[in-house]
Design a protein around this motif. Structure first.
Motif, mmCIF file in Angstrom:
data_model
loop_
_atom_site.group_PDB
_atom_site.id
_atom_site.type_symbol
_atom_site.label_atom_id
_atom_site.label_comp_id
_atom_site.label_asym_id
_atom_site.label_seq_id
_atom_site.Cartn_x
_atom_site.Cartn_y
_atom_site.Cartn_z
ATOM 1 N N ASP A 85 0.851 -1.192 0.000
ATOM 2 C CA ASP A 85 0.000 0.000 0.000
ATOM 3 C C ASP A 85 0.892 1.249 0.000
ATOM 4 N N GLU A 86 0.266 2.403 -0.028
ATOM 5 C CA GLU A 86 1.031 3.648 -0.151
ATOM 6 C C GLU A 86 1.996 3.846 1.007
ATOM 7 N N ASP A 87 1.543 3.534 2.234
ATOM 8 C CA ASP A 87 2.421 3.681 3.403
ATOM 9 C C ASP A 87 3.610 2.726 3.306
ATOM 10 N N LYS A 90 6.072 4.090 0.746
ATOM 11 C CA LYS A 90 6.832 5.217 1.288
ATOM 12 C C LYS A 90 7.910 4.724 2.250
ATOM 13 N N ASN A 91 7.560 3.715 3.047
ATOM 14 C CA ASN A 91 8.513 3.151 4.000
ATOM 15 C C ASN A 91 9.697 2.507 3.277
#
Length: 197
Positions: A85-87, A90-91
């Motif tokens: 997912d987006e998070d 980003k991580n």
């Protein structure tokens, strides 16, 4: 110009023409390979270079195919693009940047540009300092667990991509698409190589 001189110059010209491609191929072989041969779906080029370098150092080509031969780095990029997912994405980007910054501070270069000796030292340090995966019984964690961190999760994904590839499953590990009868008690020596299925 006499005939003998013309033959000598023609032979010299042909020799030079034949030698130039060989010389160029040697120069190209000696050049530092720091470009991608594939187009990343999610990662930026420098991040994809990091993943490819990590996979290549972890799983180099020996008498068996390496991680890059089975495209483990491409698989990992697709996993980040399609399954995170987006998070999570980003991580991953933040962790790659942090890993590279730490390498630059300690070894003077980002991971993809480090020497083999420095990459080895980096891996040994990460192995010593990264938390381990929790013990498990038949895939179920047993006891307390803590996050394993970026290095260990990246290594785990690279190994998963490698050992689940068709090339390794069919040509390196033992493979039997139609298993025989169940034999509940056989000597370990009869088992032989690790099985892919």
């Amino acid at each position: 110009m006499n005939r003998r001189e013309a033959i000598r110059k023609t032979a010299l010209g042909l020799g030079t023409a034949a030698g130039v491609p060989t010389l160029l191929s040697l120069l190209q072989a000696c050049a530092k390979e720091d470009r991608l041969t594939w187009t990343p779906q999610f990662l930026k080029e420098d991040q994809a270079l990091f993943v490819s370098s990590f996979v290549d150092f972890l799983l180099p080509r020996t008498d068996t195919p390496g991680g890059l031969d089975v495209k483990a780095d491409i698989f990992m990029d697709l996993m980040y693009a399609k399954a995170y997912d987006e998070d999570g994405q980003k991580n991953v980007v933040a962790q790659i940047e942090k890993f590279n910054q730490d390498c630059k501070a300690k070894y003077g270069a980002v991971f993809a540009e480090m020497s083999v000796e420095d990459k080895g030292a980096c891996f040994r340090e990460q192995e010593a300092n990264s938390p381990k995966f929790p013990k498990n019984v038949w895939g179920t964690s047993v006891g307390p667990s803590e996050p394993v961190g970026f290095y260990r999760s990246l290594k785990s994904m690279a190994l998963w991509a490698y050992f689940s590839s068709e090339e390794i499953g069919k040509n390196v590990l033992s493979y039997d698409p139609i298993p025989g009868p169940y034999q509940g008690c056989i000597p370990l020596s009869d088992v032989g190589n690790t099985w892919s299925l």
